[in-house]
Motif scaffolding. Structure first.
Motif, PDB file in Angstrom:
ATOM      1  N   LEU A   1       8.292  -7.731  -1.984  1.00 21.51           N
ATOM      2  CA  LEU A   1       7.497  -8.353  -1.056  1.00 21.51           C
ATOM      3  C   LEU A   1       7.227  -7.544  -0.164  1.00 21.51           C
ATOM      4  O   LEU A   1       5.737  -7.214   0.208  1.00 21.51           O
ATOM      5  N   VAL A   2       7.742  -6.298   0.839  1.00 28.04           N
ATOM      6  CA  VAL A   2       7.431  -5.091   1.873  1.00 28.04           C
ATOM      7  C   VAL A   2       6.803  -4.318   0.662  1.00 28.04           C
ATOM      8  O   VAL A   2       5.820  -4.229   0.749  1.00 28.04           O
ATOM      9  N   GLU A   3       7.102  -3.886  -0.488  1.00 30.54           N
ATOM     10  CA  GLU A   3       6.424  -2.740  -0.894  1.00 30.54           C
ATOM     11  C   GLU A   3       5.170  -3.095  -1.490  1.00 30.54           C
ATOM     12  O   GLU A   3       4.135  -2.626  -1.581  1.00 30.54           O
ATOM     13  N   VAL A   4       5.006  -4.399  -1.946  1.00 29.06           N
ATOM     14  CA  VAL A   4       4.073  -5.269  -2.395  1.00 29.06           C
ATOM     15  C   VAL A   4       2.833  -5.054  -1.390  1.00 29.06           C
ATOM     16  O   VAL A   4       1.686  -4.521  -1.427  1.00 29.06           O
ATOM     17  N   SER A   5       3.749  -5.471   0.190  1.00 28.09           N
ATOM     18  CA  SER A   5       2.775  -5.706   1.381  1.00 28.09           C
ATOM     19  C   SER A   5       2.142  -3.856   1.463  1.00 28.09           C
ATOM     20  O   SER A   5       1.034  -3.566   1.820  1.00 28.09           O
TER      21      SER A   5
ATOM     22  N   PHE B   1      -1.706 -11.606   9.782  1.00 23.70           N
ATOM     23  CA  PHE B   1      -1.338 -10.046  10.363  1.00 23.70           C
ATOM     24  C   PHE B   1      -2.867  -9.483   9.070  1.00 23.70           C
ATOM     25  O   PHE B   1      -2.776 -10.373   7.834  1.00 23.70           O
ATOM     26  N   SER B   2      -3.022  -8.556  10.033  1.00 21.66           N
ATOM     27  CA  SER B   2      -3.866  -7.780   9.375  1.00 21.66           C
ATOM     28  C   SER B   2      -3.737  -5.952   9.395  1.00 21.66           C
ATOM     29  O   SER B   2      -4.573  -5.444   8.625  1.00 21.66           O
ATOM     30  N   SER B   3      -2.051  -5.418   8.816  1.00 18.24           N
ATOM     31  CA  SER B   3      -2.277  -4.762   8.141  1.00 18.24           C
ATOM     32  C   SER B   3      -1.405  -4.821   7.905  1.00 18.24           C
ATOM     33  O   SER B   3      -0.473  -5.510   8.224  1.00 18.24           O
ATOM     34  N   SER B   4      -0.704  -3.385   6.504  1.00 20.77           N
ATOM     35  CA  SER B   4       0.379  -3.664   5.896  1.00 20.77           C
ATOM     36  C   SER B   4       1.789  -2.945   6.435  1.00 20.77           C
ATOM     37  O   SER B   4       2.625  -3.597   6.949  1.00 20.77           O
ATOM     38  N   LYS B   5       0.890  -1.993   7.762  1.00 26.76           N
ATOM     39  CA  LYS B   5       2.185  -1.632   9.092  1.00 26.76           C
ATOM     40  C   LYS B   5       3.096  -2.750   9.598  1.00 26.76           C
ATOM     41  O   LYS B   5       4.224  -2.742   9.619  1.00 26.76           O
TER      42      LYS B   5
ATOM     43  N   ILE C   1       8.318  -9.731   7.092  1.00 21.53           N
ATOM     44  CA  ILE C   1       9.385 -10.251   6.283  1.00 21.53           C
ATOM     45  C   ILE C   1      10.255  -9.909   6.289  1.00 21.53           C
ATOM     46  O   ILE C   1      11.279 -10.545   5.584  1.00 21.53           O
ATOM     47  N   SER C   2      11.026  -8.984   6.860  1.00 23.77           N
ATOM     48  CA  SER C   2      12.190  -8.667   6.975  1.00 23.77           C
ATOM     49  C   SER C   2      13.211  -9.357   7.390  1.00 23.77           C
ATOM     50  O   SER C   2      14.259  -9.475   7.702  1.00 23.77           O
ATOM     51  N   LYS C   3      12.520 -10.359   8.772  1.00 21.43           N
ATOM     52  CA  LYS C   3      12.908 -11.664   9.354  1.00 21.43           C
ATOM     53  C   LYS C   3      12.823 -12.201   8.820  1.00 21.43           C
ATOM     54  O   LYS C   3      13.415 -13.234   9.666  1.00 21.43           O
TER      55      LYS C   3
ATOM     56  N   ARG D   1      11.586  -4.193  -8.688  1.00 16.72           N
ATOM     57  CA  ARG D   1      10.587  -3.187  -8.187  1.00 16.72           C
ATOM     58  C   ARG D   1       9.967  -2.488  -8.963  1.00 16.72           C
ATOM     59  O   ARG D   1       9.126  -2.230  -8.627  1.00 16.72           O
ATOM     60  N   LYS D   2      10.720  -2.188 -10.452  1.00 15.24           N
ATOM     61  CA  LYS D   2      10.126  -1.642 -10.868  1.00 15.24           C
ATOM     62  C   LYS D   2       8.094  -2.369 -11.564  1.00 15.24           C
ATOM     63  O   LYS D   2       7.601  -1.616 -12.102  1.00 15.24           O
ATOM     64  N   GLU D   3       7.986  -3.522 -11.080  1.00 13.72           N
ATOM     65  CA  GLU D   3       6.777  -4.002 -11.714  1.00 13.72           C
ATOM     66  C   GLU D   3       5.816  -4.408 -10.128  1.00 13.72           C
ATOM     67  O   GLU D   3       5.355  -5.018 -10.776  1.00 13.72           O
ATOM     68  N   VAL D   4       6.569  -3.577  -8.989  1.00 10.45           N
ATOM     69  CA  VAL D   4       5.317  -3.215  -8.058  1.00 10.45           C
ATOM     70  C   VAL D   4       3.759  -3.626  -8.320  1.00 10.45           C
ATOM     71  O   VAL D   4       2.700  -3.504  -8.018  1.00 10.45           O
ATOM     72  N   GLN D   5       3.806  -2.637  -9.298  1.00 13.93           N
ATOM     73  CA  GLN D   5       1.809  -1.507  -9.600  1.00 13.93           C
ATOM     74  C   GLN D   5       1.350  -2.718 -10.634  1.00 13.93           C
ATOM     75  O   GLN D   5       0.504  -2.850 -10.773  1.00 13.93           O
ATOM     76  N   SER D   6       2.563  -3.044 -11.499  1.00  6.99           N
ATOM     77  CA  SER D   6       1.955  -4.115 -12.415  1.00  6.99           C
ATOM     78  C   SER D   6       1.149  -5.139 -11.634  1.00  6.99           C
ATOM     79  O   SER D   6      -0.044  -6.128 -12.044  1.00  6.99           O
ATOM     80  N   LEU D   7       2.319  -5.767 -10.341  1.00  5.65           N
ATOM     81  CA  LEU D   7       1.659  -6.635 -10.152  1.00  5.65           C
ATOM     82  C   LEU D   7       0.564  -6.339  -9.289  1.00  5.65           C
ATOM     83  O   LEU D   7      -0.830  -7.583  -9.638  1.00  5.65           O
ATOM     84  N   VAL D   8       0.537  -5.840  -8.214  1.00  4.87           N
ATOM     85  CA  VAL D   8      -0.651  -5.393  -7.269  1.00  4.87           C
ATOM     86  C   VAL D   8      -1.932  -4.722  -8.361  1.00  4.87           C
ATOM     87  O   VAL D   8      -3.015  -6.127  -8.181  1.00  4.87           O
ATOM     88  N   LYS D   9      -1.846  -4.215  -9.658  1.00  5.51           N
ATOM     89  CA  LYS D   9      -2.841  -4.011 -10.748  1.00  5.51           C
ATOM     90  C   LYS D   9      -3.271  -5.480 -10.890  1.00  5.51           C
ATOM     91  O   LYS D   9      -4.919  -5.588 -10.980  1.00  5.51           O
TER      92      LYS D   9
END
Length: 748
Positions: free
Chosen positions: A386-390, A420-424, A430-432, A538-546
């Motif tokens: 979820l961190v990587e997707v964000s 939250f209004s930014s990925s940063k 998410i980590s917490k 984690r290999k499916e991050v790009q596929s899901l975002v797309k």
């Protein structure tokens, strides 16, 4: 002698106190053109002008979109009343055009309710109609029209408004003059009418649809494709489902600001780009991205992810959208970093929020599995995913907004869309997240997001598609079908990411077989992402975002095109005749083909009536567009008397009594004569049940009956044509009014 000198002195005084020679010091009077209450700023192609509004515009309830800065489809006069520039008694207003915005917030002020709008190509502001010294505004107004440009004079009698249909007006090309941003010297430069902005050609909408019989249209695939050509290329609305001209609720932005060099388009990720290009633009560290940009083109704008509108605002507006590392050097321009009022923008940079990717404007809820079966290690993998997707999705107020719900025995909101209004900022949040434990009650979680999560209070923007991405370890421990159906009918696009699903020995433990197919919007594989192992997640991050950013395929988004149960009540009396009856069916087909047709989108039913009534087919009987259009084609002409009141009651009993709770109920009555029975009582009865009724009268239809049948106001719901061949003229009008009414209502 003394008397003579006195007389001469008096004459001198009189001549010196009169008008100056040639009137050089006399201020010329500003001629102010008069407009009507319904005049929209987008119809006038001057960049800045003055107009005079009449009295009592507030009572007309002409639509206004935005607050302070308004979309150009807003009524000028009601926008001026809303802003307090004039009162309801009318007055002079100065209008200044500006670039379009990605969102317009509605509000209530001075007796005028303005509406929210997700996106529009052009904006305007209003100010008190008192020109500054030395400034002269045009005394005539240049208008956009489907015909050659009409110039209006200041005389109200000379006002000749455009005859273009609402659909055509919505697609009119932007005048080239409005693309240039205003400068700080704009208000002191007199505006003349000698140089008129160039008007490009006006797009015609679907006129070809009405040129062929229904049999030819269906055989040629015109109805099934839903892909009309507008002018010589696809219109901006064709990026949306079914390519309908009314699907602009989530329309892609139109470039109206400063134009960037063409090479920059290779850097910004587009929603239909390949996953490789998407990875480059989002995953690549920003320092490397800056270095690559500088090497490829040293003069390129250092903020590759900003829209043209943001670029324009950066140089001339009230804030800078760029992250701190993207701010241009102070030495690039002596005026860069200062807005039109001379304020230093760089001092406020730390307070700015991310704008996000405007090509992916969606509201996303991630339902993460917090059940005990997932274990701590896999729960950590889920959080990393979820961190990587964000980070890849580029969260921001003009792009995607993201919230997270953790479910187990019961769902709980970890953070809402607006938190939250930014990925940063999302990464540490998410980590917490701490695992809650319990069962995998996905059905309960879907009910929760439908009833509580996608609300205005939680940051739901209304103009952005709602997306729910459900991550499931194995399988749900409760049923999901009913909860999913209700969520879909509320406009929520459900995606399932299933990790390590049940094997053959475990399938007997699954509470609901084929739970994914029962939950998603379409069973075509687009909304489901099965993953064999947690380590492959984690290999499916790009596929899901797309997928979640592909607004063309988010077919469950609740819009005016897929939120209805529409009943056509058609006069089949003997006065109609076989040929005219086929023309009526052509009209019904042309209206129907604009909508998304399925059991979870728009459903259509048809009643034909004479003295008696016949149900041609019910809601949900034909659940795809091709089948529905073929069913319309097969309807046979009946012939007989005209009992319209009984037909309305019949439609209420046979169709609307079976309408779904989340659907808007719309009835379209088509008749060519006066009814033999009373229509007033049946019409009042269906109005009381929440049915929005449209009446279309032809030839000998009675005007009073049409008004009784139609929902108020009559001017938006009742229409008349003198002959059947002119029915096609009201296709666009009816769909426009259906969508306009939908967009005016609160979401969900």
């Amino acid at each position: 002698m003394k008397a003579t000198l006195t007389a001469v002195f008096i004459v001198f005084l009189l001549t010196s106190s009169g008008a100056k020679p040639n009137g050089k010091n006399k201020k010329p009077k500003q001629a102010v053109p008069a407009i009507e209450c319904d005049m929209r700023a987008g119809k006038i192609i001057l960049p800045e002008f003055i107009v005079k509004c009449p009295a009592n515009c507030r009572e007309t309830k002409e639509k206004v979109y935005g607050t302070g800065v308004f979309a150009s489809i807003s009524s000028i006069c009601n926008a001026a009343i809303h802003s307090g520039v004039i009162t309801n008694s009318g007055g002079k207003v100065i209008v200044m055009k500006m670039a379009g915005q990605t969102i317009y917030k509605g509000s209530f002020a001075n007796g005028v309710r303005s509406l929210s709008l997700p996106n529009w190509r052009e904006s305007f502001s209003v100010s008190v109609g008192k020109p500054k010294n030395g400034v002269t505004y045009p005394s005539t107004l240049v208008f956009v029209s489907s015909r050659p440009t009409t110039v209006k004079t200041g005389d109200p009698k000379d006002l000749t408004y455009s005859t273009a249909s609402p659909v055509t007006e919505a697609l009119e090309a932007e005048p080239s003059s409005t693309a240039a941003p205003p400068t700080t010297t704009h208000v002191t430069t007199p505006i003349t009418t000698s140089a008129k902005p160039q008007v490009t050609s006006v797009h015609k909408v679907r006129e070809a649809v009405f040129q062929y019989p229904i049999e030819m249209s269906i055989q040629s695939g015109r109805y099934g494709s839903g892909q009309p050509q507008i002018a010589q290329g696809k219109g901006p609305a064709q990026a949306f489902r079914g390519s309908s001209v009314y699907a602009n609720r989530f329309s892609p932005r139109t470039n109206t600001g400063v134009h960037r060099q063409e090479t920059s388009t290779t850097i910004r990720r587009q929603p239909h780009a390949s996953s490789t290009s998407g990875a480059f633009s989002r995953v690549q560290p920003q320092s490397e991205r800056k270095q690559h940009t500088a090497q490829s083109n040293p003069t390129l704008d250092p903020r590759p992810d900003n829209t043209e509108y943001e670029h324009w605002l950066y140089n001339f507006g009230q804030y800078s959208p760029a992250p701190e590392e993207h701010k241009p050097p102070a030495k690039t321009s002596p005026t860069r970093g200062f807005n039109a009022r001379g304020h230093d923008l760089t001092a406020r940079a730390p307070e700015l929020t991310s704008q996000g990717d405007p090509n992916c404007k969606v509201d996303i809820a991630f339902l993460m599995d917090g059940s005990w079966s997932i274990g701590k290690r896999r729960f950590k993998i889920q959080k990393d995913f979820l961190v990587e997707v964000s980070q890849v999705i580029n969260v921001g107020v003009a792009g995607p907004m993201m919230g997270i719900i953790q479910y187990g025995d019961d769902p709980v909101t970890e953070f809402s869309l607006k938190q939250f209004s930014s990925s940063k900022d999302l990464k540490p949040a998410i980590s917490k997240i701490v695992q809650k434990g319990g069962l995998s009650n996905v059905g309960k979680a879907l009910s929760y997001i439908n009833e509580h999560f996608f609300s205005d209070a939680n940051g739901n923007r209304g103009g952005a598609p709602n997306v729910a991405v459900v991550l499931v370890d194995g399988w749900p421990t409760d049923k999901v079908e009913e909860a999913s159906r209700l969520a879909r009918e509320s406009g929520i696009n459900i995606f399932f990411v299933t990790i390590e699903g049940p094997d053959e020995n475990e399938k007997q433990n699954v509470v609901e077989t084929n739970f994914v197919d029962k939950a998603v919007c379409r069973t075509n594989g687009f909304f489901s992402l099965p993953i064999m192992s947690w380590f492959a997640l984690r290999k499916e991050v790009q596929s899901l975002v797309k997928r979640v950013c592909d607004t063309d395929r988010l077919v469950c988004s609740k819009t005016c095109l897929n939120a209805n149960d529409i009943a056509f009540v058609i006069d089949g009396s003997s006065s109609v005749g076989t040929g005219n009856f086929r023309t009526v069916l052509q009209f019904v087909a042309n209206v129907t083909q604009e909508f998304e047709i399925s059991d979870t989108d728009t459903r259509v039913g048809i009643v034909q009536y004479t003295y008696e009534q016949r149900l041609e087919f019910a809601f949900g009987q034909h659940n795809n567009k091709a089948d529905l259009l073929n069913a319309i084609k097969r309807i046979n002409y009946w012939s007989g008397g005209t009992s319209t009141g009984a037909a309305i009651t019949f439609a209420a009993d046979q169709l609307f009594s079976k309408s779904k709770p989340n659907k808007r109920k719309i009835m379209i009555v088509i008749t060519d004569g006066r009814s033999y029975d009373d229509v007033r009582a049946p019409a009042l009865a269906v109005h009381g049940k929440g049915v929005i009724a449209y009446s279309i009268g032809i030839a000998w239809a009675a005007q009073d009956e049409l008004e009784y049948i139609a929902t108020d106001p009559d001017r938006d719901h009742s229409f008349f044509v003198d002959e059947f061949d002119n029915l096609y003229k009201y296709v666009s009008k009816i769909i426009h009014n259906i969508c306009n009414e939908f967009n005016s209502q609160p979401r969900n």
